[in-house]
Design an enzyme around this catalytic site. Structure first.
Site, PDB file in Angstrom:
ATOM      1  N   SER A 109       0.831  -1.192   0.000  1.00  0.00           N
ATOM      2  CA  SER A 109       0.000   0.000   0.000  1.00  0.00           C
ATOM      3  C   SER A 109       0.868   1.244   0.000  1.00  0.00           C
ATOM      4  O   SER A 109       2.037   1.209   0.390  1.00  0.00           O
ATOM      5  CB  SER A 109      -0.889   0.026   1.243  1.00  0.00           C
ATOM      6  OG  SER A 109      -0.127   0.335   2.397  1.00  0.00           O
ATOM      7  N   ASP A 110       0.270   2.352  -0.434  1.00  0.00           N
ATOM      8  CA  ASP A 110       0.873   3.635  -0.120  1.00  0.00           C
ATOM      9  C   ASP A 110       0.743   3.825   1.390  1.00  0.00           C
ATOM     10  O   ASP A 110      -0.055   3.161   2.048  1.00  0.00           O
ATOM     11  CB  ASP A 110       0.184   4.769  -0.884  1.00  0.00           C
ATOM     12  CG  ASP A 110       1.077   5.991  -1.037  1.00  0.00           C
ATOM     13  OD1 ASP A 110       2.050   6.128  -0.269  1.00  0.00           O
ATOM     14  OD2 ASP A 110       0.794   6.829  -1.914  1.00  0.00           O
ATOM     15  N   TRP A 111       1.515   4.748   1.935  1.00  0.00           N
ATOM     16  CA  TRP A 111       1.573   4.904   3.395  1.00  0.00           C
ATOM     17  C   TRP A 111       0.223   5.397   3.930  1.00  0.00           C
ATOM     18  O   TRP A 111      -0.270   6.425   3.501  1.00  0.00           O
ATOM     19  CB  TRP A 111       2.701   5.844   3.765  1.00  0.00           C
ATOM     20  CG  TRP A 111       4.017   5.148   4.020  1.00  0.00           C
ATOM     21  CD1 TRP A 111       4.859   5.392   5.057  1.00  0.00           C
ATOM     22  CD2 TRP A 111       4.639   4.093   3.259  1.00  0.00           C
ATOM     23  NE1 TRP A 111       5.959   4.557   4.996  1.00  0.00           N
ATOM     24  CE2 TRP A 111       5.852   3.752   3.904  1.00  0.00           C
ATOM     25  CE3 TRP A 111       4.285   3.401   2.112  1.00  0.00           C
ATOM     26  CZ2 TRP A 111       6.706   2.755   3.444  1.00  0.00           C
ATOM     27  CZ3 TRP A 111       5.132   2.401   1.628  1.00  0.00           C
ATOM     28  CH2 TRP A 111       6.325   2.090   2.295  1.00  0.00           C
TER      29      TRP A 111
ATOM     30  N   GLY B  99      -2.500   3.896   3.248  1.00  0.00           N
ATOM     31  CA  GLY B  99      -3.414   3.777   2.125  1.00  0.00           C
ATOM     32  C   GLY B  99      -4.219   2.494   2.119  1.00  0.00           C
ATOM     33  O   GLY B  99      -4.662   2.060   1.042  1.00  0.00           O
TER      34      GLY B  99
END
Length: 848
Positions: A225-227, A229
């Site tokens: 995931s994005d941080w 996210g």
């Protein structure tokens, strides 16, 4: 650490609790280890133009390369590969196994806060440069993480906005650069985007993560995931998201244990995800990058050379009507003016920002080059354009005499009047829990803080400030928390009394307040102190776990009209003016989109006034993405410099003084005005409709839009000038094979008097298609080095991808039989040769 890491063998040693643990991160930059099973913690790091390492606060210096739009302007696959290799060396020096780069999100609008992080508006150029960058990086054993998958094209409401995009546009424009990079470079990791696509968050979209990415394209690596996210537990697991970042887990961990108990997911689902995490761990082990080591950096002659080459190739010559460039020794008095001249704007802001090992400003580069030809250089700023006042780093020192400031931390309030706003500083304080020093006045306390310091704490930042000029100085402060700034033992800025929230520190900090300290004397020491408490900040529930933040700026107070007059005087007295304007990392950054396309403050007024004072003016515009230029008809000479990294100043001087012939070409169309851009008005806060952004332009993004609307841009995609000239001739096209393969051959000749490099572009037109298609599309390019009078024959190989489009009704790619036009061009608007090819049989395909 043993290299023979067998994933299936390790899997048998893991308990269910171990598997749950492996599916989320350990802190900000590491994966969870399982020592009992021989699973180490691998280390990740930002970002696209450098390796920051583990720390936002007091981080290790790094080589900063040009921003991605700068690297994209090189159109140089070999250079991109070499930059990737250099980043790999830097990653090894910092014990980093996984780089969170490259970014290939398509620039829909010039306003995109992270537009500078991607290589191009065109999917072919974007994906091709990304593939070379990935191949270079992974040749050093460092995993690339291509991001942000997919349609993450604005910062406004980036955690929740839904990108409403047609299937055809999604495939041809937004997924395409990812597809090209995966086909040609096989990145070992993909990062999912924050946003929704057509209503569903990408991190839980099985169709995108599993059906398209894994099944259609055959991607074998890990998806993280994005941080912050990840917004679901069972859904993200079942969709194919392997790793939640950062840790400690929010949507997995105990939430995943509960989902297992409820049989919303099963251990077999975890096993599929864990295998992918272990696969990336295996890559980390095989890389030979050590674990749990201190961070270093690379600063060698070879590294400086590639930094300088990359910065040179990130520069595009847009106008040279009077042939002022290259500068010769006839110019003995050179005036350097502008807000971007004396400070090196190395990169855009946000996750791309890092502490450079060193940096040369345009002024420094020009001064060094001018000295070689015996020219005198004068300088003034002309106009201030900063959103935040410049950091005070060069002007602060410790009481003991070394550079920097002292920071003290307390777990309990050190005195009852610690946050007092009375004129004099409060009473003595109790002994601090922990102390450290820093060399920066920009401290985002995300990390690198001693573990004995609580997240709710009190902080004192103290230093000696030494101005370099007499006069009134303006200071600014923004914080994550509540704070007061005392100058010379008097309260100067109050951010402790109901501070208003602003967009600093990724949107979790206060507004930036300013105040003036009058009549300061150059060279004299002044006490500067900030007192901060972060309890309210911590209680507000920030998505980023941190101890708060402090940013102090300062600048000698300038009366705009007085400074403008001074700049005109200096320009009038010079033989030639180099006017360096643009944006900076406070104005182009992750976390927010630009509110408009204009240059800030009085920049445009400054440019026009300098033109009146001296017609021999060279404008250098340093931005990551396009800006308006209302003065363009007055400008005879214009250079686009982008954010050039460590060697920006030297590289710019190399171009201006003719040591290197410019060869870059624009990877983005520069519109004349915002209203001409393809995404207008469906972009950002003013374009959203109940949390949705409608991609109304469909496939007509970038130059595709300007051409279909017959709308002239300010500067077209693929455009850039040289100090020499090139002739194109002898176009030949092969027949198209049964599989759709063909070649395009032509000759390029340097018809000028100096060495040069030319970027030749091949565009394909399909005027007989059953669905609307762009006027033409870039499908191949090459960069050719030529001596004066030299000609080279060039052959470019293409395939069915150059002919096809996505048929969303049939859910497949199709290249329809018929005649296609081949254009060989110097830019999207400068077509030099034209031929035709015939596809005798319609081809269809799915996937790569």
């Amino acid at each position: 650490m043993a290299v023979n890491f067998d994933i299936e063998s390790v899997l048998t040693k893991l308990t269910v609790a171990d598997k749950v643990k492996l599916l989320s991160g350990l802190g900000w930059w590491n994966t969870e280890p399982i020592p009992r099973a021989g699973v180490p913690s691998i280390k990740l790091s930002d970002g696209p133009n450098g390796i920051r390492g583990s720390y936002f606060f007091n981080g290790t210096p790094s080589s900063c390369f040009p921003c991605s739009t700068g690297l994209g302007s090189s159109f140089d696959v070999e250079l991109a590969r070499r930059v990737g290799e250099a980043l790999g060396d830097e990653a090894r020096a910092k014990g980093v196994h996984v780089l969170l780069a490259p970014t290939v999100n398509t620039q829909r609008s010039p306003l995109g806060g992270r537009g500078f992080e991607s290589f191009a508006e065109d999917p072919h150029l974007n994906g091709t440069i990304a593939a070379a960058y990935i191949n270079g990086l992974q040749s050093k054993g460092i995993s690339a993480t291509i991001k942000h998958f997919v349609a993450n094209d604005q910062e406004y409401q980036r955690f929740s906005i839904s990108s409403e995009v047609s299937e055809r546009a999604l495939r041809e424009i937004y997924l395409k650069p990812f597809q090209i990079a995966i086909k040609n470079a096989n990145p070992w990791a993909v990062m999912s985007a924050y946003n929704r696509v057509n209503g569903l968050h990408v991190s839980e979209d099985k169709r995108l993560l599993d059906d398209v990415l894994r099944k259609e394209w055959g991607f074998k690596g890990m998806i993280m995931s994005d941080w912050i996210g990840v917004y679901s537990t069972a859904e993200s697991i079942k969709a194919g998201l392997d790793l939640e970042m950062p840790g400690p887990s929010v949507m997995r961990g105990r939430a995943l244990e509960r989902a297992l108990a409820a049989e919303k997911v099963f251990v077999r689902d975890l096993d599929v995800r864990v295998r992918k995490v272990l696969g990336l761990v295996k890559k980390g082990i095989e890389s030979g990058v050590p674990f749990d080591v201190g961070e270093g950096f690379v600063d060698t002659p070879e590294q400086r050379q590639i930094l300088r080459e990359a910065a040179r190739d990130a520069i595009v010559l847009l106008k040279n009507d009077k042939k002022l460039l290259p500068l010769s020794n006839q110019y003995k008095k050179i005036a350097v003016i502008g807000p971007n001249a004396a400070i090196a704007m190395t990169s855009g802001g946000g996750s791309a920002r890092l502490l450079s090992t060193y940096a040369t400003s345009p002024l420094e580069g020009i001064q060094a080059a001018a000295k070689e030809i015996g020219a005198e250089v004068t300088y003034t700023i002309g106009a201030t354009t900063h959103k935040y006042l410049h950091l005070l780093n060069p002007y602060i020192h410790l009481s003991s005499g070394g550079p920097g400031a002292l920071m003290e931390f307390w777990n309990d309030m050190p005195s009852k009047d610690f946050m007092s706003t009375t004129p004099d500083l409060p009473a003595p304080l109790s002994d601090p829990t922990w102390t450290t020093t820093t060399k920066s006045t920009d401290c985002f306390l995300m990390d690198n803080i001693d573990e004995k310091v609580n997240y709710v704490c009190w902080i004192k930042y103290s230093t000696k400030f030494v101005p370099n000029e007499d006069g009134d100085w303006e200071f600014s402060l923004n914080v994550a928390g509540r704070a007061n700034l005392f100058f010379d033992n008097k309260l100067l800025i109050d951010l402790s009394t109901n501070p208003e929230q602003g967009d600093s520190f990724f949107g979790i900090g206060t507004v930036d307040l300013r105040a003036v300290a009058p009549a300061l004397k150059a060279g004299q020491d002044y006490n500067l102190e900030i007192r901060l408490e972060n309890a309210e900040f911590a209680e507000r529930g920030s998505p980023f776990k941190s101890w708060g933040g402090i940013r102090i700026g300062g600048f000698r107070k300038i009366e705009p009209e007085v400074e403008l007059k001074h700049a005109v005087e200096i320009a009038s007295d010079a033989d030639v003016v180099v006017l360096v304007v643009g944006l900076n990392h406070d104005l182009e950054s992750e976390g927010f989109d630009r509110p408009h396309m204009d240059l800030p403050g009085l920049t445009d007024t400054l440019v026009s006034e300098i033109f009146k004072a001296n017609p021999n003016t060279i404008v250098v515009n340093q931005t990551g993405t396009p800006v308006t230029m209302p003065w363009i008809s007055e400008a005879s000479t214009l250079v686009q410099a982008f954010f050039g990294g460590n060697e920006l100043g030297n590289a710019l001087a190399d171009i201006l003084f003719g040591k290197v012939n410019p060869s870059g070409k624009l990877p983005l169309t520069f519109p004349q005005r915002l209203e001409d851009s393809p995404a207008y008005p469906s972009y950002g806060d003013k374009g959203q409709e109940h949390g949705k952004i409608l991609y109304n332009e469909g496939i007509f993004v970038g130059y595709r839009s300007y051409e279909i609307r017959k709308l002239a841009p300010l500067f077209p995609f693929g455009f850039g000038l040289s100090y020499t000239t090139f002739k194109y001739s002898d176009l030949k096209t092969s027949s198209i094979s049964e599989e759709g393969k063909f070649s395009v051959t032509f000759t390029i000749t340097n018809t000028g008097h100096i060495n040069g490099r030319e970027i030749a572009q091949v565009y394909i037109s399909d005027t007989q298609a059953s669905l609307p298609r762009p006027v033409k599309e870039l499908k191949a390019f090459t960069k050719v080095t030529l001596a004066p009078g030299e000609g080279k024959s060039v052959t470019l190989d293409l395939d069915k991808e150059a002919l096809g489009f996505y048929d969303d009704r049939a859910a497949q790619w199709i290249a329809e039989k018929g005649t296609f036009t081949v254009h060989v061009a110097a830019s999207s608007s400068d077509l030099r040769l034209e031929g035709s090819i015939e596809l005798r049989k319609t081809l269809t395909w799915i996937g790569l």
